[in-house]
Enzyme design. Structure first.
Site, PDB file in Angstrom:
ATOM      1  NE  ARG A  70      46.745  -0.039  41.224  1.00 32.20           N
ATOM      2  CZ  ARG A  70      47.535   1.183  40.823  1.00 32.20           C
ATOM      3  NH1 ARG A  70      47.453   2.407  41.431  1.00 32.20           N
ATOM      4  NH2 ARG A  70      48.475   0.742  39.857  1.00 32.20           N
ATOM      5  NE  ARG A 179      54.237  12.200  39.813  1.00 26.22           N
ATOM      6  CZ  ARG A 179      53.990  10.856  39.246  1.00 26.22           C
ATOM      7  NH1 ARG A 179      53.010  10.314  39.755  1.00 26.22           N
ATOM      8  NH2 ARG A 179      55.152  10.505  38.832  1.00 26.22           N
ATOM      9  CE  LYS A 180      53.277   7.324  42.250  1.00 23.81           C
ATOM     10  NZ  LYS A 180      53.707   6.312  41.471  1.00 23.81           N
ATOM     11  N   GLY A 434      59.246  -4.119  36.638  1.00 28.90           N
ATOM     12  CA  GLY A 434      59.527  -3.867  35.016  1.00 28.90           C
ATOM     13  C   GLY A 434      60.429  -2.746  34.727  1.00 28.90           C
ATOM     14  CB  CYS A 439      53.803  -1.289  40.767  1.00 29.82           C
ATOM     15  SG  CYS A 439      53.740   0.390  39.852  1.00 29.82           S
ATOM     16  N   GLY A 440      56.407  -2.510  42.560  1.00 27.16           N
ATOM     17  CA  GLY A 440      56.928  -3.912  43.186  1.00 27.16           C
ATOM     18  C   GLY A 440      57.607  -3.593  44.279  1.00 27.16           C
TER      19      GLY A 440
HETATM   20 FE1  SF4 Z   1      54.654  -0.779  35.142  1.00 26.42          FE
HETATM   21 FE2  SF4 Z   1      54.900  -0.201  37.805  1.00 26.42          FE
HETATM   22 FE3  SF4 Z   1      56.011  -2.433  37.058  1.00 26.42          FE
HETATM   23 FE4  SF4 Z   1      57.107  -0.022  36.200  1.00 26.42          FE
HETATM   24  S1  SF4 Z   1      56.934  -0.946  38.222  1.00 26.42           S
HETATM   25  S2  SF4 Z   1      56.697  -2.166  34.916  1.00 26.42           S
HETATM   26  S3  SF4 Z   1      55.302   1.196  36.192  1.00 26.42           S
HETATM   27  S4  SF4 Z   1      53.882  -2.133  36.869  1.00 26.42           S
END
Ligand code: SF4
Length: 516
Positions: A70, A179-180, A434, A439-440
Protein backbone atom coordinates in the site's frame (compact mmCIF):
# COMPACT_ATOMS: atom_id res chain seq x y z
CA UNK A 1 11.56 4.12 25.45
CA UNK A 2 9.91 7.10 27.16
CA UNK A 3 6.51 6.18 25.87
CA UNK A 4 6.28 2.94 27.85
CA UNK A 5 5.57 4.85 31.04
CA UNK A 6 1.79 4.29 31.06
CA UNK A 7 1.23 1.10 29.21
CA UNK A 8 4.17 -0.80 30.67
CA UNK A 9 1.89 -1.08 33.71
CA UNK A 10 -0.73 -2.96 31.76
CA UNK A 11 -0.37 -6.44 33.15
CA UNK A 12 -1.21 -8.66 30.26
CA UNK A 13 0.19 -7.15 27.11
CA UNK A 14 -1.03 -8.99 24.02
CA UNK A 15 1.51 -11.16 22.21
CA UNK A 16 1.71 -8.55 19.46
CA UNK A 17 2.60 -5.90 22.06
CA UNK A 18 5.31 -8.12 23.52
CA UNK A 19 6.78 -8.59 20.05
CA UNK A 20 6.77 -4.81 19.53
CA UNK A 21 8.73 -4.37 22.76
CA UNK A 22 11.44 -6.55 21.25
CA UNK A 23 11.54 -4.82 17.89
CA UNK A 24 10.25 -1.51 16.56
CA UNK A 25 8.11 -1.98 13.47
CA UNK A 26 10.21 0.50 11.49
CA UNK A 27 13.32 -1.67 12.04
CA UNK A 28 12.03 -3.86 9.23
CA UNK A 29 13.20 -1.14 6.82
CA UNK A 30 16.81 -1.93 7.81
CA UNK A 31 16.25 -5.66 7.30
CA UNK A 32 14.56 -5.56 3.90
CA UNK A 33 17.78 -5.12 1.82
CA UNK A 34 19.19 -8.31 3.41
CA UNK A 35 16.01 -10.27 2.75
CA UNK A 36 15.86 -8.90 -0.80
CA UNK A 37 19.39 -10.22 -1.47
CA UNK A 38 18.74 -13.59 0.12
CA UNK A 39 15.19 -14.32 -1.01
CA UNK A 40 11.87 -14.98 0.69
CA UNK A 41 13.10 -18.14 2.45
CA UNK A 42 15.58 -16.05 4.43
CA UNK A 43 12.72 -14.23 6.23
CA UNK A 44 11.87 -15.87 9.59
CA UNK A 45 8.11 -16.37 9.99
CA UNK A 46 8.03 -14.29 13.17
CA UNK A 47 9.23 -11.32 11.09
CA UNK A 48 6.36 -11.44 8.63
CA UNK A 49 4.01 -9.20 10.61
CA UNK A 50 6.62 -6.41 10.86
CA UNK A 51 6.50 -5.92 7.09
CA UNK A 52 3.24 -4.03 7.66
CA UNK A 53 5.20 -1.03 8.91
CA UNK A 54 6.80 -0.89 5.46
CA UNK A 55 3.33 -0.97 3.88
CA UNK A 56 3.66 -4.63 2.92
CA UNK A 57 1.32 -7.56 3.62
CA UNK A 58 1.83 -11.13 2.51
CA UNK A 59 -0.84 -12.20 0.05
CA UNK A 60 -2.78 -15.44 0.29
CA UNK A 61 -1.27 -18.04 0.69
CA UNK A 62 1.50 -16.40 2.72
CA UNK A 63 3.98 -19.20 2.05
CA UNK A 64 4.09 -18.31 -1.66
CA UNK A 65 5.95 -15.11 -0.79
CA UNK A 66 3.97 -12.53 -2.77
CA UNK A 67 3.35 -9.16 -1.17
CA UNK A 68 0.63 -6.53 -1.40
CA UNK A 69 2.05 -3.02 -1.05
CA UNK A 70 0.00 0.00 0.00
CA UNK A 71 1.37 3.42 -0.92
CA UNK A 72 0.36 6.57 0.98
CA UNK A 73 -1.27 9.30 -1.10
CA UNK A 74 -1.87 12.07 1.46
CA UNK A 75 -5.12 13.87 0.65
CA UNK A 76 -5.22 11.82 -2.58
CA UNK A 77 -3.10 14.35 -4.48
CA UNK A 78 -0.72 12.84 -7.08
CA UNK A 79 1.58 14.66 -9.48
CA UNK A 80 2.05 13.45 -13.04
CA UNK A 81 5.50 12.17 -12.18
CA UNK A 82 4.12 10.21 -9.22
CA UNK A 83 1.33 8.65 -11.26
CA UNK A 84 3.83 7.68 -13.96
CA UNK A 85 6.02 6.02 -11.33
CA UNK A 86 3.04 4.11 -9.94
CA UNK A 87 2.11 3.00 -13.47
CA UNK A 88 5.69 1.80 -14.01
CA UNK A 89 5.66 -0.26 -10.81
CA UNK A 90 2.32 -1.82 -11.75
CA UNK A 91 3.72 -2.69 -15.19
CA UNK A 92 7.13 -3.99 -14.14
CA UNK A 93 6.20 -5.78 -10.92
CA UNK A 94 2.47 -5.63 -10.14
CA UNK A 95 1.00 -7.71 -12.98
CA UNK A 96 -0.53 -4.54 -14.47
CA UNK A 97 -2.93 -3.85 -11.58
CA UNK A 98 -3.30 -0.92 -9.19
CA UNK A 99 -6.20 -0.62 -6.75
CA UNK A 100 -7.45 2.62 -5.20
CA UNK A 101 -8.41 2.13 -1.56
CA UNK A 102 -11.24 3.67 0.47
CA UNK A 103 -8.66 5.96 2.12
CA UNK A 104 -7.26 7.49 -1.10
CA UNK A 105 -4.16 5.26 -1.01
CA UNK A 106 -3.17 2.81 -3.76
CA UNK A 107 -2.22 -0.86 -3.64
CA UNK A 108 -0.06 -3.16 -5.74
CA UNK A 109 -0.18 -6.93 -5.70
CA UNK A 110 2.15 -9.78 -6.64
CA UNK A 111 5.36 -8.12 -5.47
CA UNK A 112 8.38 -10.22 -4.50
CA UNK A 113 10.93 -9.40 -1.84
CA UNK A 114 13.75 -9.10 -4.42
CA UNK A 115 11.85 -6.24 -6.09
CA UNK A 116 11.14 -4.18 -2.97
CA UNK A 117 14.38 -2.12 -2.81
CA UNK A 118 13.92 -0.97 -6.40
CA UNK A 119 10.26 -0.11 -5.72
CA UNK A 120 11.26 1.85 -2.60
CA UNK A 121 13.85 3.75 -4.68
CA UNK A 122 11.36 4.58 -7.40
CA UNK A 123 8.80 5.81 -4.86
CA UNK A 124 11.33 7.87 -2.94
CA UNK A 125 12.55 9.62 -6.09
CA UNK A 126 9.09 11.10 -6.61
CA UNK A 127 8.31 11.80 -2.95
CA UNK A 128 6.06 8.79 -2.35
CA UNK A 129 6.31 6.18 0.38
CA UNK A 130 4.64 3.00 1.55
CA UNK A 131 6.11 3.37 5.06
CA UNK A 132 3.36 3.51 7.67
CA UNK A 133 0.65 2.61 5.18
CA UNK A 134 -0.06 -0.46 7.34
CA UNK A 135 0.87 -1.49 10.90
CA UNK A 136 0.28 0.04 14.36
CA UNK A 137 1.23 3.50 13.22
CA UNK A 138 -0.36 6.57 11.65
CA UNK A 139 -1.71 5.56 8.23
CA UNK A 140 -1.98 7.75 5.15
CA UNK A 141 -3.81 11.00 5.86
CA UNK A 142 -7.23 11.30 4.25
CA UNK A 143 -8.05 14.78 3.00
CA UNK A 144 -10.08 16.80 0.58
CA UNK A 145 -9.48 15.47 -2.97
CA UNK A 146 -10.31 18.99 -4.14
CA UNK A 147 -7.90 20.76 -1.78
CA UNK A 148 -6.73 24.00 -3.39
CA UNK A 149 -9.26 23.88 -6.23
CA UNK A 150 -12.50 23.49 -4.26
CA UNK A 151 -14.71 26.56 -4.70
CA UNK A 152 -16.46 25.76 -1.41
CA UNK A 153 -13.57 24.68 0.82
CA UNK A 154 -13.01 26.78 3.90
CA UNK A 155 -9.26 26.75 3.35
CA UNK A 156 -6.63 24.94 1.30
CA UNK A 157 -5.44 22.03 3.45
CA UNK A 158 -2.64 20.66 1.22
CA UNK A 159 0.21 22.22 3.16
CA UNK A 160 -1.22 21.24 6.54
CA UNK A 161 -1.67 17.63 5.41
CA UNK A 162 1.87 17.46 4.05
CA UNK A 163 3.32 19.00 7.18
CA UNK A 164 1.56 16.49 9.47
CA UNK A 165 2.33 13.58 7.14
CA UNK A 166 6.06 14.35 7.00
CA UNK A 167 6.26 14.89 10.75
CA UNK A 168 4.88 11.40 11.43
CA UNK A 169 6.62 9.56 8.54
CA UNK A 170 9.27 7.25 10.07
CA UNK A 171 8.91 9.04 13.43
CA UNK A 172 10.00 6.52 16.02
CA UNK A 173 8.26 8.39 18.82
CA UNK A 174 5.01 7.24 17.24
CA UNK A 175 5.89 3.97 15.51
CA UNK A 176 4.49 1.79 18.31
CA UNK A 177 0.87 2.80 18.72
CA UNK A 178 -1.60 0.35 20.30
CA UNK A 179 -3.19 -0.33 16.90
CA UNK A 180 -3.72 1.19 13.48
CA UNK A 181 -4.39 4.92 13.60
CA UNK A 182 -6.35 6.72 10.90
CA UNK A 183 -6.66 10.45 10.62
CA UNK A 184 -8.26 12.93 8.24
CA UNK A 185 -7.72 16.64 7.70
CA UNK A 186 -10.11 18.38 5.34
CA UNK A 187 -11.90 21.67 4.83
CA UNK A 188 -14.34 20.21 2.28
CA UNK A 189 -17.80 21.26 3.45
CA UNK A 190 -19.39 18.05 2.09
CA UNK A 191 -17.44 15.83 4.49
CA UNK A 192 -15.60 14.07 1.64
CA UNK A 193 -13.21 12.84 4.35
CA UNK A 194 -15.83 10.64 6.11
CA UNK A 195 -14.84 12.38 9.35
CA UNK A 196 -16.90 10.24 11.71
CA UNK A 197 -15.12 6.98 10.87
CA UNK A 198 -11.57 8.16 11.52
CA UNK A 199 -9.66 7.90 14.80
CA UNK A 200 -8.99 11.65 14.57
CA UNK A 201 -10.56 14.13 12.15
CA UNK A 202 -10.24 17.85 11.58
CA UNK A 203 -13.41 19.27 10.04
CA UNK A 204 -14.02 22.83 8.78
CA UNK A 205 -15.19 25.39 11.34
CA UNK A 206 -14.99 29.11 12.07
CA UNK A 207 -14.72 31.06 15.31
CA UNK A 208 -14.74 34.72 16.14
CA UNK A 209 -11.53 35.46 18.01
CA UNK A 210 -10.66 39.00 19.08
CA UNK A 211 -13.51 40.31 16.94
CA UNK A 212 -12.28 38.56 13.80
CA UNK A 213 -13.69 35.44 12.16
CA UNK A 214 -10.97 32.81 11.97
CA UNK A 215 -11.20 29.77 9.67
CA UNK A 216 -9.98 26.56 11.25
CA UNK A 217 -11.21 23.21 12.44
CA UNK A 218 -13.29 21.27 14.90
CA UNK A 219 -11.93 17.97 16.11
CA UNK A 220 -13.61 14.56 16.12
CA UNK A 221 -12.01 11.65 17.98
CA UNK A 222 -12.65 7.93 18.33
CA UNK A 223 -14.32 6.80 15.13
CA UNK A 224 -13.63 3.47 13.46
CA UNK A 225 -15.36 0.59 11.72
CA UNK A 226 -14.59 -3.19 11.84
CA UNK A 227 -16.74 -5.57 13.88
CA UNK A 228 -17.54 -2.93 16.54
CA UNK A 229 -18.03 0.34 14.65
CA UNK A 230 -18.01 3.66 16.50
CA UNK A 231 -18.78 7.17 15.27
CA UNK A 232 -16.15 9.74 16.25
CA UNK A 233 -17.24 12.25 18.92
CA UNK A 234 -16.66 16.00 18.68
CA UNK A 235 -14.40 17.61 21.27
CA UNK A 236 -15.22 21.06 22.59
CA UNK A 237 -12.23 22.78 20.99
CA UNK A 238 -11.45 25.04 18.06
CA UNK A 239 -8.13 24.60 16.24
CA UNK A 240 -6.39 27.21 14.12
CA UNK A 241 -4.74 25.88 10.93
CA UNK A 242 -1.25 26.40 12.39
CA UNK A 243 -2.19 24.28 15.43
CA UNK A 244 -3.28 21.16 13.52
CA UNK A 245 0.12 19.49 13.78
CA UNK A 246 0.44 20.13 17.52
CA UNK A 247 -3.09 18.88 18.18
CA UNK A 248 -2.34 15.77 16.12
CA UNK A 249 0.84 15.19 18.13
CA UNK A 250 -1.11 15.61 21.39
CA UNK A 251 -3.96 13.25 20.44
CA UNK A 252 -1.50 10.68 19.09
CA UNK A 253 0.53 10.93 22.31
CA UNK A 254 -2.62 10.31 24.36
CA UNK A 255 -3.44 7.28 22.20
CA UNK A 256 0.11 5.98 22.44
CA UNK A 257 0.36 6.38 26.21
CA UNK A 258 -3.19 5.62 27.38
CA UNK A 259 -4.55 3.37 24.59
CA UNK A 260 -5.24 -0.23 25.48
CA UNK A 261 -2.62 -2.86 24.73
CA UNK A 262 -3.97 -5.97 26.42
CA UNK A 263 -6.39 -7.14 23.73
CA UNK A 264 -5.97 -6.40 20.01
CA UNK A 265 -9.75 -6.27 19.66
CA UNK A 266 -9.97 -3.36 22.14
CA UNK A 267 -6.86 -1.45 21.15
CA UNK A 268 -8.19 1.15 18.66
CA UNK A 269 -8.59 4.71 19.91
CA UNK A 270 -12.38 4.31 19.68
CA UNK A 271 -12.36 2.10 22.79
CA UNK A 272 -10.46 4.65 24.86
CA UNK A 273 -12.89 7.34 23.70
CA UNK A 274 -15.87 5.11 24.50
CA UNK A 275 -14.59 4.73 28.08
CA UNK A 276 -13.47 8.33 28.61
CA UNK A 277 -16.12 10.24 26.67
CA UNK A 278 -15.46 13.56 24.90
CA UNK A 279 -15.31 15.66 28.12
CA UNK A 280 -12.54 13.63 29.71
CA UNK A 281 -10.72 13.43 26.40
CA UNK A 282 -10.92 17.21 25.96
CA UNK A 283 -9.65 17.68 29.52
CA UNK A 284 -6.69 15.36 28.88
CA UNK A 285 -5.93 17.17 25.61
CA UNK A 286 -5.80 20.48 27.51
CA UNK A 287 -2.82 19.12 29.48
CA UNK A 288 -0.87 19.13 26.20
CA UNK A 289 -2.21 22.16 24.36
CA UNK A 290 -4.40 25.11 25.24
CA UNK A 291 -7.31 25.54 22.85
CA UNK A 292 -10.41 27.74 22.83
CA UNK A 293 -13.91 26.25 22.91
CA UNK A 294 -15.73 25.23 19.74
CA UNK A 295 -16.87 27.76 17.15
CA UNK A 296 -19.34 27.15 14.35
CA UNK A 297 -19.03 24.03 12.24
CA UNK A 298 -19.08 24.43 8.46
CA UNK A 299 -19.98 20.92 7.34
CA UNK A 300 -23.12 21.22 5.24
CA UNK A 301 -23.73 17.62 4.16
CA UNK A 302 -22.09 14.40 3.08
CA UNK A 303 -21.06 13.53 -0.49
CA UNK A 304 -19.43 10.17 0.42
CA UNK A 305 -16.37 11.17 -1.62
CA UNK A 306 -18.17 11.32 -4.99
CA UNK A 307 -17.30 14.07 -7.49
CA UNK A 308 -18.64 12.83 -10.82
CA UNK A 309 -18.94 15.09 -13.82
CA UNK A 310 -17.51 18.47 -14.80
CA UNK A 311 -17.32 21.24 -12.16
CA UNK A 312 -16.04 24.76 -11.80
CA UNK A 313 -12.91 25.23 -9.74
CA UNK A 314 -12.16 28.14 -7.47
CA UNK A 315 -9.74 29.26 -10.23
CA UNK A 316 -11.65 31.02 -12.96
CA UNK A 317 -11.77 29.24 -16.31
CA UNK A 318 -10.60 25.89 -14.90
CA UNK A 319 -12.65 22.73 -14.37
CA UNK A 320 -12.20 19.49 -12.49
CA UNK A 321 -13.65 16.27 -13.83
CA UNK A 322 -14.63 13.36 -11.60
CA UNK A 323 -14.75 9.91 -13.23
CA UNK A 324 -15.67 6.43 -12.08
CA UNK A 325 -13.04 3.73 -11.69
CA UNK A 326 -15.11 0.52 -11.51
CA UNK A 327 -14.51 -0.95 -8.01
CA UNK A 328 -11.33 1.12 -7.78
CA UNK A 329 -9.20 -1.09 -10.06
CA UNK A 330 -6.98 0.38 -12.78
CA UNK A 331 -4.74 -1.44 -15.26
CA UNK A 332 -1.39 -0.27 -16.59
CA UNK A 333 -2.72 0.87 -19.96
CA UNK A 334 -5.35 3.02 -18.24
CA UNK A 335 -2.75 4.43 -15.85
CA UNK A 336 -0.47 5.50 -18.70
CA UNK A 337 -3.44 7.02 -20.50
CA UNK A 338 -4.25 8.98 -17.34
CA UNK A 339 -0.64 10.17 -17.19
CA UNK A 340 -0.86 11.39 -20.80
CA UNK A 341 -4.35 12.88 -20.60
CA UNK A 342 -3.88 14.70 -17.28
CA UNK A 343 -0.66 16.20 -18.65
CA UNK A 344 -2.05 17.09 -22.06
CA UNK A 345 -5.28 18.72 -20.88
CA UNK A 346 -4.55 19.67 -17.26
CA UNK A 347 -1.49 20.27 -15.10
CA UNK A 348 -0.70 16.55 -14.85
CA UNK A 349 -2.28 16.02 -11.43
CA UNK A 350 -4.70 13.21 -10.68
CA UNK A 351 -6.47 12.84 -7.36
CA UNK A 352 -8.00 9.86 -5.60
CA UNK A 353 -11.13 9.91 -3.46
CA UNK A 354 -12.50 7.74 -0.62
CA UNK A 355 -15.04 6.33 -3.04
CA UNK A 356 -12.15 4.61 -4.94
CA UNK A 357 -12.57 7.01 -7.86
CA UNK A 358 -10.48 9.79 -9.39
CA UNK A 359 -10.63 13.49 -10.11
CA UNK A 360 -8.64 15.17 -12.90
CA UNK A 361 -8.15 18.83 -11.99
CA UNK A 362 -7.10 22.03 -13.73
CA UNK A 363 -8.64 21.49 -17.17
CA UNK A 364 -9.22 24.74 -19.09
CA UNK A 365 -12.93 25.11 -19.75
CA UNK A 366 -12.48 24.94 -23.54
CA UNK A 367 -10.50 21.67 -23.31
CA UNK A 368 -13.03 19.66 -21.32
CA UNK A 369 -15.01 18.38 -24.29
CA UNK A 370 -11.91 17.25 -26.16
CA UNK A 371 -10.62 15.51 -23.06
CA UNK A 372 -13.87 13.66 -22.47
CA UNK A 373 -13.82 12.47 -26.10
CA UNK A 374 -10.69 10.44 -25.29
CA UNK A 375 -11.35 6.70 -25.51
CA UNK A 376 -10.38 6.17 -21.85
CA UNK A 377 -13.59 7.84 -20.73
CA UNK A 378 -15.70 5.24 -22.49
CA UNK A 379 -14.66 3.04 -19.57
CA UNK A 380 -13.93 5.55 -16.78
CA UNK A 381 -17.29 7.29 -17.01
CA UNK A 382 -17.89 10.86 -15.78
CA UNK A 383 -21.61 10.06 -15.42
CA UNK A 384 -21.69 6.41 -14.37
CA UNK A 385 -24.82 4.32 -13.79
CA UNK A 386 -26.57 4.12 -10.42
CA UNK A 387 -24.96 0.89 -9.30
CA UNK A 388 -21.53 0.66 -10.96
CA UNK A 389 -20.89 4.30 -10.15
CA UNK A 390 -21.43 3.71 -6.44
CA UNK A 391 -20.02 0.19 -6.03
CA UNK A 392 -17.11 -0.10 -3.58
CA UNK A 393 -15.18 -3.26 -2.88
CA UNK A 394 -12.31 -4.41 -0.69
CA UNK A 395 -9.52 -6.63 -2.02
CA UNK A 396 -11.16 -9.94 -1.08
CA UNK A 397 -9.97 -13.52 -1.38
CA UNK A 398 -7.88 -12.87 -4.49
CA UNK A 399 -5.08 -11.48 -2.31
CA UNK A 400 -6.26 -11.02 1.28
CA UNK A 401 -5.44 -13.59 3.95
CA UNK A 402 -8.48 -12.72 6.04
CA UNK A 403 -11.03 -12.89 3.25
CA UNK A 404 -13.75 -15.54 3.25
CA UNK A 405 -15.07 -14.76 -0.24
CA UNK A 406 -14.19 -13.21 -3.61
CA UNK A 407 -15.20 -9.55 -3.80
CA UNK A 408 -13.78 -7.28 -6.56
CA UNK A 409 -14.94 -9.11 -9.68
CA UNK A 410 -18.12 -10.19 -7.94
CA UNK A 411 -19.01 -6.62 -6.94
CA UNK A 412 -18.42 -5.50 -10.51
CA UNK A 413 -20.63 -8.26 -11.90
CA UNK A 414 -23.38 -7.60 -9.36
CA UNK A 415 -23.34 -3.84 -10.14
CA UNK A 416 -23.41 -4.56 -13.90
CA UNK A 417 -26.33 -6.91 -13.46
CA UNK A 418 -28.28 -4.42 -11.34
CA UNK A 419 -27.66 -1.63 -13.86
CA UNK A 420 -29.08 -3.85 -16.60
CA UNK A 421 -32.06 -4.98 -14.57
CA UNK A 422 -33.10 -1.71 -12.93
CA UNK A 423 -32.90 1.96 -13.59
CA UNK A 424 -33.08 4.35 -10.65
CA UNK A 425 -32.80 8.14 -10.57
CA UNK A 426 -30.94 8.03 -7.24
CA UNK A 427 -27.62 6.28 -6.65
CA UNK A 428 -27.40 3.25 -4.40
CA UNK A 429 -24.09 2.92 -2.58
CA UNK A 430 -23.23 -0.78 -2.52
CA UNK A 431 -20.14 -1.85 -0.54
CA UNK A 432 -18.81 -5.40 -0.57
CA UNK A 433 -16.30 -6.80 1.94
CA UNK A 434 -14.79 -10.25 2.23
CA UNK A 435 -14.83 -10.49 6.05
CA UNK A 436 -16.00 -8.57 9.16
CA UNK A 437 -13.15 -6.06 8.75
CA UNK A 438 -13.82 -2.71 7.18
CA UNK A 439 -11.47 -2.15 4.23
CA UNK A 440 -14.55 -1.68 2.02
CA UNK A 441 -16.34 0.42 4.68
CA UNK A 442 -19.40 -1.84 4.55
CA UNK A 443 -20.89 -0.16 7.65
CA UNK A 444 -21.60 3.18 5.95
CA UNK A 445 -23.11 1.76 2.74
CA UNK A 446 -26.73 2.05 1.68
CA UNK A 447 -26.45 -1.69 1.15
CA UNK A 448 -23.49 -3.48 2.71
CA UNK A 449 -22.61 -6.99 1.58
CA UNK A 450 -20.39 -8.90 3.97
CA UNK A 451 -18.87 -12.20 2.87
CA UNK A 452 -19.23 -15.28 5.04
CA UNK A 453 -18.96 -19.04 4.62
CA UNK A 454 -22.05 -21.17 5.24
CA UNK A 455 -23.33 -24.67 4.67
CA UNK A 456 -25.81 -24.88 1.82
CA UNK A 457 -28.74 -27.28 1.70
CA UNK A 458 -26.41 -30.05 0.48
CA UNK A 459 -24.25 -29.45 3.59
CA UNK A 460 -21.41 -28.07 1.47
CA UNK A 461 -19.46 -24.99 2.65
CA UNK A 462 -20.11 -22.20 0.14
CA UNK A 463 -19.45 -18.48 -0.21
CA UNK A 464 -22.37 -16.39 1.01
CA UNK A 465 -23.29 -12.89 2.15
CA UNK A 466 -25.01 -11.10 4.97
CA UNK A 467 -26.92 -8.00 3.88
CA UNK A 468 -26.87 -4.76 5.87
CA UNK A 469 -28.99 -1.70 5.02
CA UNK A 470 -29.22 1.99 5.82
CA UNK A 471 -25.68 3.22 6.56
CA UNK A 472 -24.98 6.93 6.20
CA UNK A 473 -22.77 9.75 7.46
CA UNK A 474 -25.30 12.42 6.55
CA UNK A 475 -26.93 14.46 9.33
CA UNK A 476 -28.31 11.52 11.31
CA UNK A 477 -25.16 9.43 10.89
CA UNK A 478 -25.70 5.74 11.54
CA UNK A 479 -24.21 2.39 10.63
CA UNK A 480 -26.22 0.00 8.54
CA UNK A 481 -28.19 -2.83 10.15
CA UNK A 482 -28.16 -6.49 9.34
CA UNK A 483 -31.17 -8.07 7.65
CA UNK A 484 -32.23 -11.52 8.75
CA UNK A 485 -30.76 -14.50 6.92
CA UNK A 486 -27.82 -15.18 4.62
CA UNK A 487 -27.68 -15.33 0.83
CA UNK A 488 -25.61 -17.81 -1.14
CA UNK A 489 -23.22 -15.89 -3.40
CA UNK A 490 -24.83 -17.35 -6.53
CA UNK A 491 -28.23 -15.93 -5.55
CA UNK A 492 -27.01 -12.45 -4.66
CA UNK A 493 -27.94 -10.75 -7.97
CA UNK A 494 -31.48 -12.10 -7.94
CA UNK A 495 -32.16 -11.23 -4.30
CA UNK A 496 -30.83 -7.68 -4.72
CA UNK A 497 -32.89 -7.10 -7.87
CA UNK A 498 -36.07 -8.19 -6.06
CA UNK A 499 -35.25 -6.11 -3.00
CA UNK A 500 -34.47 -2.99 -5.04
CA UNK A 501 -37.55 -3.41 -7.21
CA UNK A 502 -39.63 -3.06 -4.05
CA UNK A 503 -37.65 0.10 -3.17
CA UNK A 504 -38.22 1.48 -6.67
CA UNK A 505 -41.96 0.85 -6.55
CA UNK A 506 -42.53 2.25 -3.08
CA UNK A 507 -40.23 5.24 -2.92
CA UNK A 508 -41.37 8.72 -3.81
CA UNK A 509 -39.51 10.63 -6.54
CA UNK A 510 -36.01 11.66 -5.48
CA UNK A 511 -36.18 9.67 -2.22
CA UNK A 512 -32.80 8.18 -1.43
CA UNK A 513 -32.17 4.74 -0.06
CA UNK A 514 -31.23 6.06 3.35
CA UNK A 515 -34.40 8.08 3.86
CA UNK A 516 -36.56 5.18 2.57
FE1 SF4 B 1 -9.42 -8.52 3.53
FE2 SF4 B 1 -10.10 -6.11 4.45
FE3 SF4 B 1 -11.63 -7.31 2.64
FE4 SF4 B 1 -11.53 -8.29 5.12
S1 SF4 B 1 -12.35 -6.29 4.52
S2 SF4 B 1 -11.44 -9.42 3.19
S3 SF4 B 1 -9.39 -7.83 5.67
S4 SF4 B 1 -9.50 -6.66 2.32
Amino acid sequence: MAYTKHWANQEKLSKEEKAKLEKDGLDILDDIPYYARNGFDSIPKEEWSFFKWAGLYLQKPKEDGYFMMRVNIPSGVMTNEQLKTLAGIAKDYGRDVLDITTRQAVQFHWLQIEQIPDIFDRLEKVGLSSVGACGDIMRTIVGNPLAGIDPNELLDTREIVNDVYHYFQRNRDFSNLPRKYKISISANVDNAQNAEINCLSFVPAVKVIDGKEVSGFHVYVGGGLAAKPHLAKPLNVFVRPEQVKDVTIAVTTIFRDYGYREKRTRARLKFLMADWGPEKFTEKLSEYIELPEKGEERLTGWNAGYFYGVHEQKQEGLRYVGVNVPVGRLHTEELYELVRISDQYGNGEVRTSNSQNIVIPNIPEDQVEAMLNEKLFEHLLPEPKSFMGYAVSCTGIEYCNLALVETKERMKNVADHLDEALSLEVPIRLHMVGCPNACGQRQIADIGLQGIKMKNKDKKMVEAFEIYVGGTLSESAQFNEKLKGKIEAGQLDGVLVQFLQVFKQEKYRGETFHSY
